[in-house]
Enzyme design. Structure first.
Site, mmCIF file in Angstrom:
data_model
loop_
_atom_site.group_PDB
_atom_site.id
_atom_site.type_symbol
_atom_site.label_atom_id
_atom_site.label_comp_id
_atom_site.label_asym_id
_atom_site.label_seq_id
_atom_site.Cartn_x
_atom_site.Cartn_y
_atom_site.Cartn_z
ATOM 1 N N GLY A 1 0.828 -1.210 0.000
ATOM 2 C CA GLY A 1 0.000 0.000 0.000
ATOM 3 C C GLY A 1 0.857 1.252 0.000
ATOM 4 C CB THR B 1 2.047 1.073 6.495
ATOM 5 O OG1 THR B 1 0.660 0.916 6.813
ATOM 6 C CG2 THR B 1 2.828 0.850 7.780
ATOM 7 N NE ARG C 1 -28.391 10.381 6.372
ATOM 8 C CZ ARG C 1 -29.599 10.202 6.888
ATOM 9 N NH1 ARG C 1 -29.797 9.283 7.834
ATOM 10 N NH2 ARG C 1 -30.617 10.929 6.483
ATOM 11 N NE ARG D 1 -2.954 -3.813 4.985
ATOM 12 C CZ ARG D 1 -2.133 -4.521 4.231
ATOM 13 N NH1 ARG D 1 -2.570 -5.564 3.575
ATOM 14 N NH2 ARG D 1 -0.879 -4.220 4.162
ATOM 15 C CB SER E 1 -24.095 15.841 16.147
ATOM 16 O OG SER E 1 -22.823 16.360 16.462
ATOM 17 C CG ASP F 1 2.770 -7.243 8.623
ATOM 18 O OD1 ASP F 1 3.309 -7.046 9.720
ATOM 19 O OD2 ASP F 1 2.338 -8.335 8.241
ATOM 20 C CD GLN G 1 -9.075 6.720 5.731
ATOM 21 O OE1 GLN G 1 -8.823 6.470 6.890
ATOM 22 N NE2 GLN G 1 -9.840 5.943 4.999
ATOM 23 C CG ASP H 1 -2.741 0.520 7.725
ATOM 24 O OD1 ASP H 1 -3.549 1.426 7.447
ATOM 25 O OD2 ASP H 1 -2.535 -0.466 6.995
ATOM 26 N NE ARG I 1 -1.144 -5.051 -1.347
ATOM 27 C CZ ARG I 1 -1.820 -3.939 -1.056
ATOM 28 N NH1 ARG I 1 -2.753 -3.488 -1.860
ATOM 29 N NH2 ARG I 1 -1.565 -3.271 0.049
ATOM 30 C CB CYS I 2 4.907 -8.624 -6.831
ATOM 31 S SG CYS I 2 5.889 -9.739 -7.841
ATOM 32 C CG ASP J 1 0.060 -2.288 10.342
ATOM 33 O OD1 ASP J 1 0.993 -1.668 9.799
ATOM 34 O OD2 ASP J 1 -0.668 -3.075 9.722
HETATM 35 P P1 ADP Z 1 2.072 -4.133 2.656
HETATM 36 O O1 ADP Z 1 3.548 -4.113 2.508
HETATM 37 O O2 ADP Z 1 1.480 -2.780 2.517
HETATM 38 O O3 ADP Z 1 1.635 -4.857 3.903
HETATM 39 P P2 ADP Z 1 1.194 -6.435 1.009
HETATM 40 O O4 ADP Z 1 0.760 -7.241 2.171
HETATM 41 O O5 ADP Z 1 0.290 -6.379 -0.176
HETATM 42 O O6 ADP Z 1 1.477 -4.920 1.392
HETATM 43 O O7 ADP Z 1 2.608 -6.996 0.515
HETATM 44 C C1 ADP Z 1 3.290 -6.400 -0.552
HETATM 45 C C2 ADP Z 1 4.046 -7.425 -1.336
HETATM 46 O O8 ADP Z 1 5.042 -8.058 -0.518
HETATM 47 C C3 ADP Z 1 3.228 -8.586 -1.878
HETATM 48 O O9 ADP Z 1 2.541 -8.267 -3.058
HETATM 49 C C4 ADP Z 1 4.301 -9.632 -2.133
HETATM 50 O O10 ADP Z 1 4.978 -9.387 -3.349
HETATM 51 C C5 ADP Z 1 5.260 -9.375 -0.970
HETATM 52 N N1 ADP Z 1 4.966 -10.353 0.093
HETATM 53 C C6 ADP Z 1 4.016 -10.278 1.046
HETATM 54 N N2 ADP Z 1 4.004 -11.387 1.814
HETATM 55 C C7 ADP Z 1 4.965 -12.203 1.300
HETATM 56 C C8 ADP Z 1 5.444 -13.509 1.624
HETATM 57 N N3 ADP Z 1 4.931 -14.220 2.640
HETATM 58 N N4 ADP Z 1 6.455 -14.017 0.870
HETATM 59 C C9 ADP Z 1 6.985 -13.303 -0.135
HETATM 60 N N5 ADP Z 1 6.560 -12.086 -0.491
HETATM 61 C C10 ADP Z 1 5.573 -11.534 0.201
#
Ligand code: ADP
Length: 323
Positions: A11, A126, A247, A172, A216, A103, A255, A128, A72-73, A130
């Site tokens: 993100g 991030t 509402r 999240r 309110s 994370d 954000q 978040d 995201r990959c 977190d």
């Molecule tokens: P964020 O970093 O914001 O938490 P994601 O959870 O989407 O975002 O993770 C980003 C990217 O990190 C994923 O698309 C993937 O390529 C890589 N990734 C996440 N978890 C793993 C994992 N367990 N093993 C290998 N690559 C990971």
């Protein structure tokens, strides 16, 4: 280490550009070559990599989003994908990586660093907040300010119509944005995942506060399967307390946007420079964090999948101040 690769992953968060700038300039200052990797781990797998000079990061400290793009990959979660990433790194002469992300991104970095002998340094990017072991993360302060700007506006209409608003914020599964956003905007309550199994936060709010003396009310709800989100609470109120005019506003992706605040720019600059210090000191597989205004190195294993606690004091402040 002679050449570092830098990428943003997962993100996006405001301040990522300030971090890219800091890492790049600090690396060049220390005599290292820098390569920008596009679209997170995707660019590493496909070889979308470009040399970065100081000018490549000019005029970006004030920009939201990330000039390196993010993605995201899926491939990177497979050993074959990570092998391709490693091969591309070798081809490009990259011998250390700086990963800016959340994370998931740091989890990927940790696995990659275990498989191949590549120093990986993570920066907490991030909204978040977190990640464990750091007081705050790049993008969190900006998102918090965006939330309170939005809630201030919602309050105008909430007050005029004497309504109860549930405002859903991101997180999240972490309640930092909701809780601190509620304190900062003067909201009446926050519903956060950290306490969703312990207490019925809606019951508490209705019992303690709503309509005692107010015309309110605004409740911030953290998005999460554990809370069920703002819609869930609005439905409940409609069923259980039909006398209230309810509402819902879901703040959503606004954000994530916007120019980073001073705090986020300074944080990103400090963490970015510290990432290069860490590489120069032969550190590996750590996230750079900040604790009590000091730079700290947090092993990946500690930073990720470790629930960062919410301060009870903050919960009490919100409760006391919303009477
Ligand atoms: P964020 O970093 O914001 O938490 P994601 O959870 O989407 O975002 O993770 C980003 C990217 O990190 C994923 O698309 C993937 O390529 C890589 N990734 C996440 N978890 C793993 C994992 N367990 N093993 C290998 N690559 C990971």
């Amino acid at each position: 280490v002679k050449c570092i690769g830098i990428l943003t992953s997962g993100g996006d968060a405001p301040g990522m550009n300030a971090a890219i700038r800091a890492v790049t300039r600090s690396a060049i200052y220390n005599g290292l070559q820098v390569k920008g990797i596009y679209r997170g781990y995707k660019g590493l797998v496909t070889g979308e990599i470009k040399e970065f000079k100081s000018q490549n990061v000019s005029n970006i400290i004030q920009l939201g989003g990330t000039i390196l793009k993010t993605a995201r990959c899926k491939e990177f979660t497979t050993p074959e994908g990570r092998q391709m990433a490693y091969d591309n790194m070798k081809r490009e002469g990259i011998d250390a990586l700086v990963i800016i992300g959340g994370d998931g991104s740091l989890t990927g970095a940790r696995i990659f660093a275990q498989e191949f002998d590549i120093p990986c340094i993570g920066l907490p990017g991030t909204i978040d907040n977190d990640l464990f072991g750091t007081d705050t993360t790049i993008g969190y302060d900006t998102a918090l300010n965006t939330i309170l700007g939005a809630v201030d506006k919602i309050r105008d209409t909430a007050t005029s119509h004497e309504r109860l608003f549930f405002v859903e914020v991101m997180g999240r599964d972490a309640g930092f944005l909701a809780l601190n956003g509620a304190i900062a905007s003067g909201a009446e309550a926050a519903i956060i995942p950290e306490f969703s199994t312990e207490v019925d936060q809606l019951e508490e709010f209705i019992k303690n506060g709503f309509r005692k003396s107010k015309n309110s009310s605004i409740v911030l709800v953290a998005e999460s399967e554990l809370t069920g989100g703002a819609m869930h609470y609005a439905e409940r109120v409609k069923n259980e307390y039909p006398q209230y005019d309810v509402r819902v506003t879901i703040l959503g992706h606004l954000q994530r946007g916007g120019s980073p605040t001073a705090n986020d720019r300074i944080l990103a600059s400090r963490l970015g420079a510290a990432a290069i210090d860490a590489i120069m000191e032969d550190q590996r597989n750590v996230m750079i964090g900040i604790e009590n205004d000091e730079i700290v190195y947090v092993p990946f294993s500690k930073a990720i999948k470790n629930d960062k606690p919410i301060k009870k004091e903050l919960v009490n402040v919100l409760k006391e101040l919303s009477i």
